[in-house]
Write a protein that holds these residues in place. Structure first.
Motif, PDB file in Angstrom:
ATOM      1  N   VAL A  42       0.839  -1.210   0.000  1.00 26.31           N
ATOM      2  CA  VAL A  42       0.000   0.000   0.000  1.00 26.31           C
ATOM      3  C   VAL A  42       0.868   1.252   0.000  1.00 26.31           C
ATOM      4  CG1 VAL A  42      -1.607   1.366   1.390  1.00 26.31           C
ATOM      5  CG2 VAL A  42      -1.986  -1.088   1.096  1.00 26.31           C
ATOM      6  N   LYS A  43       1.898   1.266   0.830  1.00 29.70           N
ATOM      7  CA  LYS A  43       2.763   2.452   0.908  1.00 29.70           C
ATOM      8  C   LYS A  43       3.606   2.625  -0.353  1.00 29.70           C
ATOM      9  CE  LYS A  43       3.171   2.726   5.945  1.00 29.70           C
ATOM     10  NZ  LYS A  43       4.085   2.703   7.118  1.00 29.70           N
ATOM     11  N   LYS A  44       4.150   1.521  -0.861  1.00 27.99           N
ATOM     12  CA  LYS A  44       5.066   1.600  -1.995  1.00 27.99           C
ATOM     13  C   LYS A  44       4.351   1.853  -3.312  1.00 27.99           C
ATOM     14  CE  LYS A  44       8.731  -0.979  -4.377  1.00 27.99           C
ATOM     15  NZ  LYS A  44       9.509  -2.250  -4.405  1.00 27.99           N
ATOM     16  N   GLU A  45       3.245   1.154  -3.551  1.00 26.65           N
ATOM     17  CA  GLU A  45       2.589   1.212  -4.851  1.00 26.65           C
ATOM     18  C   GLU A  45       1.411   2.166  -4.898  1.00 26.65           C
ATOM     19  OE1 GLU A  45       1.683  -2.635  -6.369  1.00 26.65           O
ATOM     20  OE2 GLU A  45       3.740  -3.366  -6.210  1.00 26.65           O
ATOM     21  N   LEU A  46       0.978   2.659  -3.755  1.00 33.00           N
ATOM     22  CA  LEU A  46      -0.148   3.586  -3.751  1.00 33.00           C
ATOM     23  C   LEU A  46       0.233   4.936  -3.150  1.00 33.00           C
ATOM     24  CD1 LEU A  46      -3.068   1.205  -2.671  1.00 33.00           C
ATOM     25  CD2 LEU A  46      -2.371   1.860  -4.973  1.00 33.00           C
ATOM     26  N   VAL A  47       0.574   4.937  -1.871  1.00 33.55           N
ATOM     27  CA  VAL A  47       0.855   6.202  -1.180  1.00 33.55           C
ATOM     28  C   VAL A  47       2.039   6.920  -1.796  1.00 33.55           C
ATOM     29  CG1 VAL A  47       1.427   7.272   1.031  1.00 33.55           C
ATOM     30  CG2 VAL A  47      -0.134   5.314   0.965  1.00 33.55           C
TER      31      VAL A  47
ATOM     32  N   LEU B  24      -1.186   8.558  -4.282  1.00 36.30           N
ATOM     33  CA  LEU B  24      -2.534   8.236  -3.822  1.00 36.30           C
ATOM     34  C   LEU B  24      -2.563   8.262  -2.293  1.00 36.30           C
ATOM     35  CD1 LEU B  24      -3.294   5.298  -6.272  1.00 36.30           C
ATOM     36  CD2 LEU B  24      -4.063   7.671  -6.446  1.00 36.30           C
ATOM     37  N   THR B  25      -2.507   9.466  -1.758  1.00 27.11           N
ATOM     38  CA  THR B  25      -2.355   9.647  -0.311  1.00 27.11           C
ATOM     39  C   THR B  25      -3.569   9.182   0.477  1.00 27.11           C
ATOM     40  OG1 THR B  25      -3.140  11.929  -0.543  1.00 27.11           O
ATOM     41  CG2 THR B  25      -0.757  11.567  -0.596  1.00 27.11           C
ATOM     42  N   LYS B  26      -4.705   9.054  -0.190  1.00 25.47           N
ATOM     43  CA  LYS B  26      -5.903   8.623   0.536  1.00 25.47           C
ATOM     44  C   LYS B  26      -5.741   7.201   1.076  1.00 25.47           C
ATOM     45  CE  LYS B  26      -8.456   6.951  -3.543  1.00 25.47           C
ATOM     46  NZ  LYS B  26      -9.693   7.118  -4.339  1.00 25.47           N
ATOM     47  N   TYR B  27      -4.832   6.412   0.480  1.00 23.77           N
ATOM     48  CA  TYR B  27      -4.623   5.046   0.944  1.00 23.77           C
ATOM     49  C   TYR B  27      -3.727   4.972   2.171  1.00 23.77           C
ATOM     50  CZ  TYR B  27      -6.971   3.209  -3.173  1.00 23.77           C
ATOM     51  OH  TYR B  27      -7.920   2.896  -4.117  1.00 23.77           O
ATOM     52  N   LYS B  28      -3.180   6.086   2.607  1.00 23.86           N
ATOM     53  CA  LYS B  28      -2.376   6.087   3.837  1.00 23.86           C
ATOM     54  C   LYS B  28      -3.234   5.689   5.022  1.00 23.86           C
ATOM     55  CE  LYS B  28       0.842   8.931   6.519  1.00 23.86           C
ATOM     56  NZ  LYS B  28       0.281   8.568   7.812  1.00 23.86           N
ATOM     57  N   ARG B  29      -4.480   6.081   4.983  1.00 23.31           N
ATOM     58  CA  ARG B  29      -5.419   5.713   6.040  1.00 23.31           C
ATOM     59  C   ARG B  29      -5.572   4.190   6.119  1.00 23.31           C
ATOM     60  NH1 ARG B  29     -11.856   7.186   5.747  1.00 23.31           N
ATOM     61  NH2 ARG B  29     -12.527   6.075   7.623  1.00 23.31           N
ATOM     62  N   LEU B  30      -5.572   3.529   4.957  1.00 21.79           N
ATOM     63  CA  LEU B  30      -5.683   2.078   4.921  1.00 21.79           C
ATOM     64  C   LEU B  30      -4.466   1.420   5.561  1.00 21.79           C
ATOM     65  CD1 LEU B  30      -7.192  -0.457   3.902  1.00 21.79           C
ATOM     66  CD2 LEU B  30      -5.975  -0.196   1.726  1.00 21.79           C
ATOM     67  N   ALA B  31      -3.266   1.935   5.244  1.00 19.57           N
ATOM     68  CA  ALA B  31      -2.038   1.385   5.819  1.00 19.57           C
ATOM     69  C   ALA B  31      -2.004   1.582   7.332  1.00 19.57           C
ATOM     70  CB  ALA B  31      -0.823   2.043   5.168  1.00 19.57           C
ATOM     71  N   ASP B  32      -2.387   2.766   7.787  1.00 21.16           N
ATOM     72  CA  ASP B  32      -2.385   3.047   9.229  1.00 21.16           C
ATOM     73  C   ASP B  32      -3.356   2.140   9.979  1.00 21.16           C
ATOM     74  OD1 ASP B  32      -0.533   5.013   8.742  1.00 21.16           O
ATOM     75  OD2 ASP B  32      -1.986   6.651   8.727  1.00 21.16           O
TER      76      ASP B  32
ATOM     77  N   LYS C  52     -14.618   1.875   0.962  1.00 22.25           N
ATOM     78  CA  LYS C  52     -14.895   3.260   1.331  1.00 22.25           C
ATOM     79  C   LYS C  52     -13.828   4.198   0.783  1.00 22.25           C
ATOM     80  CE  LYS C  52     -15.886   6.164   5.371  1.00 22.25           C
ATOM     81  NZ  LYS C  52     -16.019   6.188   6.853  1.00 22.25           N
ATOM     82  N   ILE C  53     -12.559   3.789   0.887  1.00 20.77           N
ATOM     83  CA  ILE C  53     -11.464   4.611   0.381  1.00 20.77           C
ATOM     84  C   ILE C  53     -11.494   4.648  -1.140  1.00 20.77           C
ATOM     85  CG2 ILE C  53      -8.951   4.803   0.219  1.00 20.77           C
ATOM     86  CD1 ILE C  53      -8.768   3.678   3.026  1.00 20.77           C
ATOM     87  N   ALA C  54     -11.826   3.511  -1.783  1.00 22.18           N
ATOM     88  CA  ALA C  54     -11.896   3.474  -3.237  1.00 22.18           C
ATOM     89  C   ALA C  54     -12.971   4.423  -3.759  1.00 22.18           C
ATOM     90  CB  ALA C  54     -12.164   2.052  -3.712  1.00 22.18           C
ATOM     91  N   ARG C  55     -14.060   4.570  -2.991  1.00 25.21           N
ATOM     92  CA  ARG C  55     -15.119   5.494  -3.385  1.00 25.21           C
ATOM     93  C   ARG C  55     -14.678   6.952  -3.258  1.00 25.21           C
ATOM     94  NH1 ARG C  55     -18.701   1.861  -0.337  1.00 25.21           N
ATOM     95  NH2 ARG C  55     -20.162   0.859  -1.775  1.00 25.21           N
ATOM     96  N   PHE C  56     -13.826   7.208  -2.278  1.00 26.21           N
ATOM     97  CA  PHE C  56     -13.449   8.580  -1.955  1.00 26.21           C
ATOM     98  C   PHE C  56     -12.617   9.193  -3.064  1.00 26.21           C
ATOM     99  CE2 PHE C  56     -10.435  11.615  -0.066  1.00 26.21           C
ATOM    100  CZ  PHE C  56     -11.328  12.523   0.475  1.00 26.21           C
ATOM    101  N   LYS C  57     -12.966  10.417  -3.471  1.00 26.33           N
ATOM    102  CA  LYS C  57     -12.199  11.162  -4.463  1.00 26.33           C
ATOM    103  C   LYS C  57     -11.541  12.342  -3.782  1.00 26.33           C
ATOM    104  CE  LYS C  57     -13.662   8.593  -7.872  1.00 26.33           C
ATOM    105  NZ  LYS C  57     -12.773   7.728  -8.639  1.00 26.33           N
ATOM    106  N   GLU C  58     -10.382  12.730  -4.306  1.00 32.95           N
ATOM    107  CA  GLU C  58      -9.657  13.844  -3.698  1.00 32.95           C
ATOM    108  C   GLU C  58     -10.466  15.132  -3.737  1.00 32.95           C
ATOM    109  OE1 GLU C  58      -7.057  13.378  -2.075  1.00 32.95           O
ATOM    110  OE2 GLU C  58      -6.560  11.354  -2.730  1.00 32.95           O
TER     111      GLU C  58
END
Length: 319
Positions: free
Chosen positions: A187-192, A196-204, A256-262
């Motif tokens: 998640v951190k390497k390939e997304l954040v 795609l900073t919104k996925y930081k919440r997923l990693a945390d 939920k994160i996938a739905r979220f747009k910046e």
């Protein structure tokens, strides 16, 4: 000639004290209560999947098999403790089968969400089959050791089982923790790291739940040292129901994160039946992309993120 292997000639059922019985009763009550909440949550997630795709959804199959394994283990263990059924090979085999279903489905659920966000689908598929093969071997070894040990066929099996059972639980703990940490790393390497900073919440969130999930494994291992094995049988089902609830919460968070747009907007076409992304330039409904691949591509639009994915490599259509 008996249809099933017979118990040892000197088989002696474990005695249970009133204190042990009270502990088992508390754990069984927790299994029933938490099991009801788990079934209800699984039912709601299943109902969100398109009716035509439910029977083909890998995720749906995994969560219900996991629930079946946990409840089967719990019911069989309770009957075993209360001596409502005769001790013998059929009862012990059902407990063993339920345990095997529990650990296999639990790990495959983790691998399922890992494959959703991993761009390298070939590597994800190899890992999925590798973990399945590893624990299939462990299942077979446990069957050849635990069954003779619990049936008290020979004292040597009991001695070997006391050692191997702990080794097997430690292996599971290490694999469980490794897969979760790999998920965080991807998640951190390939997304954040790709913006795609919104996925930081997923990693945390995953880092926090790793501690809870691993703690369940540690408690299960700890209960193996309890003088009465009945108590260990009673804790195993609620421990895995907690782990399953964690995974279902992760599934909901990913969606939920996938739905979220910046820009604070959301995609109204999101379903829980397919992680499918369509390239508007090709209009090819048969092409599939993972969420990170679709979002990083820039010219691809998200149509139906599908956490409830099937086995990679099998063709399917968005219609």
């Amino acid at each position: 000639m008996p249809a099933f292997p017979a118990l040892g000639k000197h088989y002696v059922p474990l005695s249970i004290t009133e204190k042990d019985r009270e502990i088992c009763l508390i754990l069984w009550g927790f299994t029933i209560g938490f099991g009801f909440l788990t079934v209800w949550k699984a039912f709601k997630q299943t109902m969100k999947v398109n009716s035509g795709c439910r029977h083909r959804s890998m995720y749906v199959w995994l969560i219900w098999l996991n629930i079946l394994g946990s409840l089967g283990y719990g019911v069989s263990g309770w009957l075993f403790i209360q001596k409502h059924v005769k001790h013998g090979f059929p009862l012990f085999f059902i407990i063993l089968l339920a345990w095997a279903i529990q650990i296999q489905t639990q790990l495959q659920i983790i691998l399922n969400r890992l494959s959703v966000i991993w761009v390298n689908k070939r590597r994800a598929l190899q890992l999925r089959w590798g973990v399945f093969g590893l624990f299939l071997i462990i299942n077979i070894v446990v069957a050849t050791i635990w069954l003779p040990a619990v049936m008290q066929i020979d004292p040597i099996y009991t001695h070997i089982n006391n050692i191997w059972d702990r080794i097997e639980k430690v292996i599971y703990l290490l694999v469980d923790a490794s897969l979760n940490f790999l998920f965080v790393r991807i998640v951190k390497k390939e997304l954040v790291d790709c913006g795609l900073t919104k996925y930081k919440r997923l990693a945390d969130f995953n880092i926090r739940i790793i501690l809870i999930s691993i703690s369940m494994d540690i408690i299960i291992i700890g209960f193996m040292s309890y003088p009465n094995a009945y108590v260990f049988l009673s804790f195993h089902p609620p421990g895995f129901l907690i782990k399953l609830n964690i995974e279902m919460s992760m599934a909901e968070l990913i969606l939920k994160i996938a739905r979220f747009k910046e820009n604070k907007t959301s995609d109204q076409n999101i379903e829980l039946s397919k992680w499918t992304f369509r390239d508007p330039n090709t209009h090819n409904d048969d092409s599939e992309y993972s969420p990170p691949a679709a979002e990083r591509g820039g010219n691809q639009t998200l149509t139906q993120p599908n956490f409830w994915r099937r086995m990679p490599g099998k063709p399917h259509h968005t219609r």
